[in-house]
Scaffold this motif. Structure first.
Motif, PDB file in Angstrom:
ATOM      1  N   TYR A  12       0.819  -1.201   0.000  1.00  0.00           N
ATOM      2  CA  TYR A  12       0.000   0.000   0.000  1.00  0.00           C
ATOM      3  C   TYR A  12       0.859   1.259   0.000  1.00  0.00           C
ATOM      4  O   TYR A  12       1.937   1.287   0.596  1.00  0.00           O
ATOM      5  CB  TYR A  12      -0.897   0.045   1.239  1.00  0.00           C
ATOM      6  N   SER A  13       0.342   2.307  -0.618  1.00  0.00           N
ATOM      7  CA  SER A  13       0.928   3.619  -0.443  1.00  0.00           C
ATOM      8  C   SER A  13       0.708   4.030   1.012  1.00  0.00           C
ATOM      9  O   SER A  13      -0.372   3.775   1.577  1.00  0.00           O
ATOM     10  CB  SER A  13       0.242   4.631  -1.365  1.00  0.00           C
ATOM     11  N   PRO A  14       1.673   4.690   1.643  1.00  0.00           N
ATOM     12  CA  PRO A  14       1.458   5.165   3.022  1.00  0.00           C
ATOM     13  C   PRO A  14       0.198   6.022   3.140  1.00  0.00           C
ATOM     14  O   PRO A  14      -0.453   6.022   4.194  1.00  0.00           O
ATOM     15  CB  PRO A  14       2.716   5.990   3.297  1.00  0.00           C
ATOM     16  N   SER A  15      -0.170   6.724   2.084  1.00  0.00           N
ATOM     17  CA  SER A  15      -1.344   7.603   2.110  1.00  0.00           C
ATOM     18  C   SER A  15      -2.659   6.830   2.199  1.00  0.00           C
ATOM     19  O   SER A  15      -3.681   7.394   2.619  1.00  0.00           O
ATOM     20  CB  SER A  15      -1.367   8.487   0.863  1.00  0.00           C
ATOM     21  N   SER A  50      15.440   9.720  -3.961  1.00  0.00           N
ATOM     22  CA  SER A  50      14.776   8.496  -3.490  1.00  0.00           C
ATOM     23  C   SER A  50      13.828   7.906  -4.523  1.00  0.00           C
ATOM     24  O   SER A  50      13.373   6.771  -4.375  1.00  0.00           O
ATOM     25  CB  SER A  50      13.973   8.777  -2.205  1.00  0.00           C
ATOM     26  N   ASP A  51      13.491   8.689  -5.535  1.00  0.00           N
ATOM     27  CA  ASP A  51      12.581   8.160  -6.559  1.00  0.00           C
ATOM     28  C   ASP A  51      13.180   8.367  -7.961  1.00  0.00           C
ATOM     29  O   ASP A  51      13.922   7.519  -8.428  1.00  0.00           O
ATOM     30  CB  ASP A  51      11.167   8.758  -6.443  1.00  0.00           C
ATOM     31  N   VAL A  52      12.896   9.483  -8.606  1.00  0.00           N
ATOM     32  CA  VAL A  52      13.376   9.684  -9.983  1.00  0.00           C
ATOM     33  C   VAL A  52      14.882   9.508 -10.099  1.00  0.00           C
ATOM     34  O   VAL A  52      15.386   8.872 -11.024  1.00  0.00           O
ATOM     35  CB  VAL A  52      12.959  11.077 -10.500  1.00  0.00           C
ATOM     36  N   GLY A  53      15.609  10.069  -9.165  1.00  0.00           N
ATOM     37  CA  GLY A  53      17.068  10.047  -9.238  1.00  0.00           C
ATOM     38  C   GLY A  53      17.711   8.727  -8.922  1.00  0.00           C
ATOM     39  O   GLY A  53      18.912   8.543  -9.156  1.00  0.00           O
ATOM     40  N   SER A  54      16.925   7.770  -8.402  1.00  0.00           N
ATOM     41  CA  SER A  54      17.521   6.525  -7.932  1.00  0.00           C
ATOM     42  C   SER A  54      17.391   5.370  -8.915  1.00  0.00           C
ATOM     43  O   SER A  54      17.935   4.289  -8.668  1.00  0.00           O
ATOM     44  CB  SER A  54      16.865   6.108  -6.610  1.00  0.00           C
ATOM     45  N   TYR A  71      -0.885  14.933 -19.024  1.00  0.00           N
ATOM     46  CA  TYR A  71       0.238  14.003 -18.994  1.00  0.00           C
ATOM     47  C   TYR A  71       0.744  13.861 -17.562  1.00  0.00           C
ATOM     48  O   TYR A  71       0.900  14.856 -16.843  1.00  0.00           O
ATOM     49  CB  TYR A  71       1.359  14.485 -19.921  1.00  0.00           C
ATOM     50  N   TYR A  72       1.002  12.614 -17.183  1.00  0.00           N
ATOM     51  CA  TYR A  72       1.467  12.316 -15.831  1.00  0.00           C
ATOM     52  C   TYR A  72       2.754  11.512 -15.892  1.00  0.00           C
ATOM     53  O   TYR A  72       2.851  10.537 -16.652  1.00  0.00           O
ATOM     54  CB  TYR A  72       0.427  11.500 -15.069  1.00  0.00           C
ATOM     55  N   CYS A  73       3.718  11.909 -15.071  1.00  0.00           N
ATOM     56  CA  CYS A  73       4.893  11.068 -14.892  1.00  0.00           C
ATOM     57  C   CYS A  73       4.663  10.197 -13.662  1.00  0.00           C
ATOM     58  O   CYS A  73       3.797  10.474 -12.825  1.00  0.00           O
ATOM     59  CB  CYS A  73       6.160  11.896 -14.736  1.00  0.00           C
ATOM     60  N   CYS A  74       5.440   9.139 -13.580  1.00  0.00           N
ATOM     61  CA  CYS A  74       5.313   8.199 -12.476  1.00  0.00           C
ATOM     62  C   CYS A  74       6.677   7.565 -12.248  1.00  0.00           C
ATOM     63  O   CYS A  74       7.380   7.235 -13.217  1.00  0.00           O
ATOM     64  CB  CYS A  74       4.278   7.133 -12.816  1.00  0.00           C
ATOM     65  N   SER A  75       7.072   7.405 -10.999  1.00  0.00           N
ATOM     66  CA  SER A  75       8.365   6.817 -10.695  1.00  0.00           C
ATOM     67  C   SER A  75       8.255   5.747  -9.625  1.00  0.00           C
ATOM     68  O   SER A  75       7.413   5.831  -8.725  1.00  0.00           O
ATOM     69  CB  SER A  75       9.339   7.892 -10.230  1.00  0.00           C
ATOM     70  N   TYR A  76       9.124   4.753  -9.724  1.00  0.00           N
ATOM     71  CA  TYR A  76       9.297   3.812  -8.631  1.00  0.00           C
ATOM     72  C   TYR A  76       9.864   4.594  -7.449  1.00  0.00           C
ATOM     73  O   TYR A  76      10.776   5.410  -7.607  1.00  0.00           O
ATOM     74  CB  TYR A  76      10.233   2.700  -9.031  1.00  0.00           C
ATOM     75  N   ALA A  77       9.311   4.340  -6.252  1.00  0.00           N
ATOM     76  CA  ALA A  77       9.706   5.112  -5.080  1.00  0.00           C
ATOM     77  C   ALA A  77      10.212   4.230  -3.943  1.00  0.00           C
ATOM     78  O   ALA A  77      10.266   4.664  -2.803  1.00  0.00           O
ATOM     79  CB  ALA A  77       8.521   5.961  -4.609  1.00  0.00           C
ATOM     80  N   GLY A  78      10.589   3.001  -4.275  1.00  0.00           N
ATOM     81  CA  GLY A  78      11.096   2.089  -3.261  1.00  0.00           C
ATOM     82  C   GLY A  78      10.007   1.279  -2.592  1.00  0.00           C
ATOM     83  O   GLY A  78       8.831   1.666  -2.617  1.00  0.00           O
ATOM     84  N   SER A  79      10.383   0.174  -2.007  1.00  0.00           N
ATOM     85  CA  SER A  79       9.461  -0.701  -1.270  1.00  0.00           C
ATOM     86  C   SER A  79       8.239  -1.086  -2.086  1.00  0.00           C
ATOM     87  O   SER A  79       7.121  -1.174  -1.573  1.00  0.00           O
ATOM     88  CB  SER A  79       9.012  -0.017   0.035  1.00  0.00           C
ATOM     89  N   SER A  80       8.446  -1.299  -3.376  1.00  0.00           N
ATOM     90  CA  SER A  80       7.379  -1.736  -4.306  1.00  0.00           C
ATOM     91  C   SER A  80       6.280  -0.698  -4.483  1.00  0.00           C
ATOM     92  O   SER A  80       5.165  -1.056  -4.865  1.00  0.00           O
ATOM     93  CB  SER A  80       6.764  -3.060  -3.836  1.00  0.00           C
ATOM     94  N   THR A  81       6.561   0.561  -4.196  1.00  0.00           N
ATOM     95  CA  THR A  81       5.545   1.599  -4.359  1.00  0.00           C
ATOM     96  C   THR A  81       5.879   2.496  -5.549  1.00  0.00           C
ATOM     97  O   THR A  81       7.029   2.615  -5.964  1.00  0.00           O
ATOM     98  CB  THR A  81       5.411   2.473  -3.103  1.00  0.00           C
TER      99      THR A  81
END
Lengths: 117, 110
Positions: free
Chosen positions: A60-63, B27-31, B88-98
């Motif tokens: 889940y997202s934390p949100s 932690s997201d885009v840059g990683s 238009y939307y961007c989306c990035s992996y942000a760690g921990s499968s989120t």
């Protein structure tokens, strides 16, 4: 052809419960994560969480942690998003999507949830 | 986990090129190279246009391209057409499968 077909629009009152569905077809349902995305009226996309139908592993997202429950019934290739007590602020369009390699490649048509007294 | 930052709107004339930026953190885009881009027309479901930073899925026009520098990813649309007018939307992996989305950019074709 990969398809995700979502359940129809819902109108509910605050405090009521709700479960919406997303049925996959045209691919091996148990081998791909299914994600849920919220879009509030006039707003952007928000990633809510994902489930792996093969073993029901859920993130889940934390949100959204604790506010919704994502589940799956792999016997009928269907994922679910549910609320135990709806609020007016849950009014939104909800999309399911197949998540592969950390991107969402196929999307459902969306389910509009309206919560109003 | 904060939303990625996109400009609220961009515009361009037919035939021109435009670029939409998407700024995140280390932690997201840059990683990673796991940024995706989605096109959404009014009343429609989003459509994947770019994945893994710069790859196009089958069905996406080759006028769309993606890139990244540091914590900022970019979507470029060349040879702008009226049908490109959309959000238009961007989306990035942000760690921990989120995953985390950007706030969205409205593209207007003048």
């Amino acid at each position: 052809e990969v398809q995700l077909v979502q359940s129809g629009a819902e109108v509910k009152k605050p405090g009521e419960s709700l479960k919406i569905s997303c049925k996959g077809s045209g691919y091996s349902f148990t081998n791909y994560w299914i994600g849920w995305v919220r879009q509030m009226p006039g707003k952007g996309l928000e990633w809510m969480g994902i489930i792996y139908p093969g073993d029901s592993d859920t993130r889940y997202s934390p949100s959204f942690q604790g506010r919704v429950t994502i589940s799956v019934d792999k016997s009928i290739n269907t994922a679910y998003l549910q609320w135990s007590s709806l609020k007016a602020s849950d009014t939104a369009m909800y999309y399911c999507a197949r998540e592969y390699g950390n991107y969402l490649d196929y999307w459902g048509q969306g389910t509009l949830v309206t919560v109003s007294s | 986990q904060s939303a990625l930052t996109q400009p609220a709107s961009v515009s361009g004339s037919p035939g021109q090129s435009i670029t939409i930026s998407c700024t995140g953190t280390s932690s997201d885009v840059g990683s990673n190279d796991l940024v995706s881009w989605y096109q959404q027309h009014p009343g429609k479901a989003p459509k994947l246009m770019i994945y893994e930073g710069s790859k196009r899925p089958s069905g996406a026009s080759n006028r769309f391209s993606g890139s990244k520098s540091g914590n900022t990813a970019s979507l470029t649309i060349s040879g702008l057409q009226a049908e490109d007018e959309a959000d238009y939307y961007c989306c990035s992996y942000a760690g921990s499968s989120t995953l985390v989305f950007g706030g969205g950019t409205k593209l207007t074709v003048l």
